[in-house]
Scaffold this active site. Structure first.
Site, PDB file in Angstrom:
ATOM      1  N   TYR A   1    -122.603 -29.579-100.723  1.00 29.79           N
ATOM      2  CA  TYR A   1    -122.324 -30.795-101.508  1.00 29.79           C
ATOM      3  C   TYR A   1    -123.498 -31.053-102.438  1.00 29.79           C
ATOM      4  O   TYR A   1    -124.656 -31.080-102.003  1.00 29.79           O
ATOM      5  CB  TYR A   1    -122.111 -32.003-100.596  1.00 29.79           C
ATOM      6  CG  TYR A   1    -121.706 -33.234-101.368  1.00 29.79           C
ATOM      7  CD1 TYR A   1    -120.368 -33.507-101.612  1.00 29.79           C
ATOM      8  CD2 TYR A   1    -122.660 -34.118-101.878  1.00 29.79           C
ATOM      9  CE1 TYR A   1    -119.982 -34.628-102.341  1.00 29.79           C
ATOM     10  CE2 TYR A   1    -122.290 -35.228-102.610  1.00 29.79           C
ATOM     11  CZ  TYR A   1    -120.944 -35.479-102.834  1.00 29.79           C
ATOM     12  OH  TYR A   1    -120.569 -36.585-103.568  1.00 29.79           O
TER      13      TYR A   1
ATOM     14  N   GLN B   1    -114.259 -37.983 -99.755  1.00 32.12           N
ATOM     15  CA  GLN B   1    -113.083 -37.125 -99.868  1.00 32.12           C
ATOM     16  C   GLN B   1    -113.466 -35.653 -99.956  1.00 32.12           C
ATOM     17  O   GLN B   1    -112.746 -34.778 -99.449  1.00 32.12           O
ATOM     18  CB  GLN B   1    -112.207 -37.534-101.058  1.00 32.12           C
ATOM     19  CG  GLN B   1    -112.833 -37.416-102.421  1.00 32.12           C
ATOM     20  CD  GLN B   1    -113.550 -38.687-102.856  1.00 32.12           C
ATOM     21  OE1 GLN B   1    -113.976 -39.490-102.033  1.00 32.12           O
ATOM     22  NE2 GLN B   1    -113.661 -38.883-104.161  1.00 32.12           N
TER      23      GLN B   1
ATOM     24  N   ASN C   1    -124.693 -40.042-101.214  1.00 31.74           N
ATOM     25  CA  ASN C   1    -124.878 -41.479-100.990  1.00 31.74           C
ATOM     26  C   ASN C   1    -124.460 -41.867 -99.577  1.00 31.74           C
ATOM     27  O   ASN C   1    -124.143 -41.014 -98.740  1.00 31.74           O
ATOM     28  CB  ASN C   1    -124.112 -42.284-102.050  1.00 31.74           C
ATOM     29  CG  ASN C   1    -122.605 -42.046-101.984  1.00 31.74           C
ATOM     30  OD1 ASN C   1    -122.065 -41.568-100.977  1.00 31.74           O
ATOM     31  ND2 ASN C   1    -121.907 -42.380-103.061  1.00 31.74           N
TER      32      ASN C   1
ATOM     33  N   SER D   1    -135.919 -40.620 -99.933  1.00 34.53           N
ATOM     34  CA  SER D   1    -137.086 -39.749-100.036  1.00 34.53           C
ATOM     35  C   SER D   1    -138.376 -40.494 -99.717  1.00 34.53           C
ATOM     36  O   SER D   1    -138.452 -41.719 -99.829  1.00 34.53           O
ATOM     37  CB  SER D   1    -137.150 -39.159-101.442  1.00 34.53           C
ATOM     38  OG  SER D   1    -138.143 -38.169-101.525  1.00 34.53           O
TER      39      SER D   1
ATOM     40  N   GLN E   1    -141.871 -40.001-106.236  1.00 35.10           N
ATOM     41  CA  GLN E   1    -140.874 -40.291-105.206  1.00 35.10           C
ATOM     42  C   GLN E   1    -140.263 -41.673-105.397  1.00 35.10           C
ATOM     43  O   GLN E   1    -139.079 -41.882-105.152  1.00 35.10           O
ATOM     44  CB  GLN E   1    -141.500 -40.183-103.816  1.00 35.10           C
ATOM     45  CG  GLN E   1    -141.980 -38.796-103.479  1.00 35.10           C
ATOM     46  CD  GLN E   1    -140.897 -37.747-103.671  1.00 35.10           C
ATOM     47  OE1 GLN E   1    -139.908 -37.717-102.958  1.00 35.10           O
ATOM     48  NE2 GLN E   1    -141.095 -36.876-104.653  1.00 35.10           N
TER      49      GLN E   1
ATOM     50  N   HIS F   1    -137.029 -42.071-107.370  1.00 37.51           N
ATOM     51  CA  HIS F   1    -135.788 -41.559-106.798  1.00 37.51           C
ATOM     52  C   HIS F   1    -134.808 -42.679-106.481  1.00 37.51           C
ATOM     53  O   HIS F   1    -133.623 -42.594-106.780  1.00 37.51           O
ATOM     54  CB  HIS F   1    -136.080 -40.806-105.487  1.00 37.51           C
ATOM     55  CG  HIS F   1    -136.251 -39.338-105.639  1.00 37.51           C
ATOM     56  ND1 HIS F   1    -135.265 -38.509-106.113  1.00 37.51           N
ATOM     57  CD2 HIS F   1    -137.308 -38.535-105.364  1.00 37.51           C
ATOM     58  CE1 HIS F   1    -135.704 -37.260-106.124  1.00 37.51           C
ATOM     59  NE2 HIS F   1    -136.948 -37.252-105.679  1.00 37.51           N
TER      60      HIS F   1
ATOM     61  N   GLU G   1    -124.902 -25.807 -55.860  1.00 37.05           N
ATOM     62  CA  GLU G   1    -124.302 -26.741 -56.819  1.00 37.05           C
ATOM     63  C   GLU G   1    -122.877 -27.128 -56.436  1.00 37.05           C
ATOM     64  O   GLU G   1    -122.210 -27.835 -57.184  1.00 37.05           O
ATOM     65  CB  GLU G   1    -124.322 -26.126 -58.225  1.00 37.05           C
ATOM     66  CG  GLU G   1    -125.727 -25.946 -58.767  1.00 37.05           C
ATOM     67  CD  GLU G   1    -125.770 -25.624 -60.254  1.00 37.05           C
ATOM     68  OE1 GLU G   1    -124.718 -25.244 -60.808  1.00 37.05           O
ATOM     69  OE2 GLU G   1    -126.844 -25.791 -60.860  1.00 37.05           O
TER      70      GLU G   1
END
Length: 426
Positions: A123, A185, A208, A231, A253, A256, A409
């Protein structure tokens, strides 16, 4: 940027109050996943229209779109991608391990068989932003591992197309299967499949909150890389560091995400004050200064320790995603660092060097999980199977013990499975 003095047992933390999504977000993700499971391509198209504003009747990226993407990039940008690919491949090829076997004197053979995953889905965030670096960092270790089928999914812009940089990066790596879908999706389609998209065995790549929640939901149906948070960077520096450079690295950073965290840990009060002033000055020059300012105000800090050893202790408590060591002799401190996703040594090892070009992977553990997690690697795209070939001699010698262990056992059938072979001569 706040300055705080630390020493002794003073606690420091990069951890942010990052929720696992709201109840409304979790329900929305579950609805999307259920919709894709039940309605396949039609659901994917509906959600893409609703969330991305794009009409994608056929989510597949065409050869024509790839060709057009090359024409939209400068040749020097294509050359830069190729150089980065070479560096990243070289690094990850060194992570390859082989199956191994050994024999005992009694004739038993034991070992471990390493097998690449059949398929993986990558992704890549998209829409208003383009992240070809995400393509490289997720796809290359899968290629090196020997994954047979690698699928890319990324959200389209409102024009129904993917970023030229993303497409060119994927094409340079030989990826043939690319889809113009994003969000929960896309994760659902990769995990469960649709009429057009065959399911994969593992999904990697950032996204996200809806992507993160979807990855959490489908885990078990498929494997995932990690549930990464915003981050973060920590810089361990002494009086020899350049304040302007340290401030720039912290802001790299902060731009971001408003939730990103940037922290300096030092034993120098003068450096702390100089970096504080530089951060304020440089903030005003950034195109994304509003985001960076919120990040610095909410999650940025400068910690001043009494000694460099106290500073190292603080860094280990932080367990940062990225750690820069900018001291007179950074290599001397490397052995003392226990927890960090990636460690950058020296003035010229600025964090973006690792983000894009050096070779190590930039998919790293966040939010303190570097205490027990590692960067994405070739190993993440491989399976390990234990191999056991017990000899008759070893079986005869250990059968009674194995059966006794089973009865210890309370598992009688286990014991009888051993005893059914004991005493047999064929």
């Amino acid at each position: 940027m706040k300055i705080k003095s630390i020493g002794g047992n003073t606690a420091v933390s990069l951890k942010r109050s990052i929720s696992a999504g709201t109840e409304e977000q979790r329900k929305a993700v579950r609805t999307i996943i259920d919709g894709v499971i039940k309605r396949g391509d039609a659901a994917v198209a509906d959600f893409t229209k609703r969330f991305d504003g794009a009409d994608v009747s056929d989510p597949r990226v065409s050869e024509q779109e790839i060709k057009e993407s090359y024409s939209m990039l400068k040749q020097e940008d294509v050359d830069t991608l190729k150089a980065a690919i070479s560096n990243i491949k070289e690094y990850h090829e060194r992570q390859l391990t082989s199956s191994w076997f050994y024999h005992r004197e009694d004739g038993t053979m034991l070992g471990q068989k390493i097998t690449p995953l059949d398929s993986a889905g990558v992704y890549v965030p998209g829409g208003t932003a383009a992240y070809p670096s995400s393509v490289l960092m997720n796809v290359i270790p899968a290629i090196v591992a020997g994954v047979g089928r690698i699928v890319l999914a990324s959200p389209p812009g409102k024009d129904g197309r993917l970023s030229p940089g993303v497409l060119v990066a994927a094409a340079e790596l030989g990826i043939k299967e690319m889809y113009k879908i994003g969000g929960a999706q896309a994760i659902a389609a990769l995990a469960y499949g649709t009429e057009t998209i065959s399911p994969v065995d593992k999904i990697t790549g950032p996204g996200n909150i809806y992507v993160a929640l979807a990855k959490r939901e489908v885990f078990g149906q498929v494997d995932i890389d990690m549930l990464a948070g915003p981050s973060e960077i920590a810089v361990l520096a002494d009086q020899t560091a350049n304040p302007r450079e340290i401030a720039a690295d912290l802001l790299s950073q902060a731009e971001h995400d408003a939730m990103a965290s940037s922290v300096l840990v030092t034993d120098s009060h003068s450096l702390a004050e100089a970096v504080q002033k530089e951060v304020d000055r440089q903030l005003e020059e950034l195109p994304r200064k509003d985001i960076a300012r919120q990040s610095i105000d909410d999650h940025g800090c400068i910690y001043v320790a009494e000694t460099i050893d106290d500073a190292v202790t603080a860094v280990n408590e932080l367990a940062p995603e990225h750690l820069e060591i900018v001291t007179e002799n950074p290599e001397a401190l490397l052995g003392k660092i226990k927890h960090a996703g990636a460690i950058f040594l020296g003035r010229y090892s600025s964090e973006p060097v690792g983000d894009y070009f050096a070779g190590p992977n930039h998919v790293l553990p966040t939010n303190g999980t570097a205490r027990f997690s590692s960067p994405l690697s070739v190993e993440d795209f491989q399976k390990r199977s234990s191999i056991i070939s017990y000899s008759k001699e070893a079986f005869r010698e250990n059968a009674e013990r194995i059966a006794a262990f089973a009865r210890m056992e309370g598992l009688e059938a286990h014991a009888r499975a051993i005893e059914s072979r004991n005493g047999e001569e064929d």
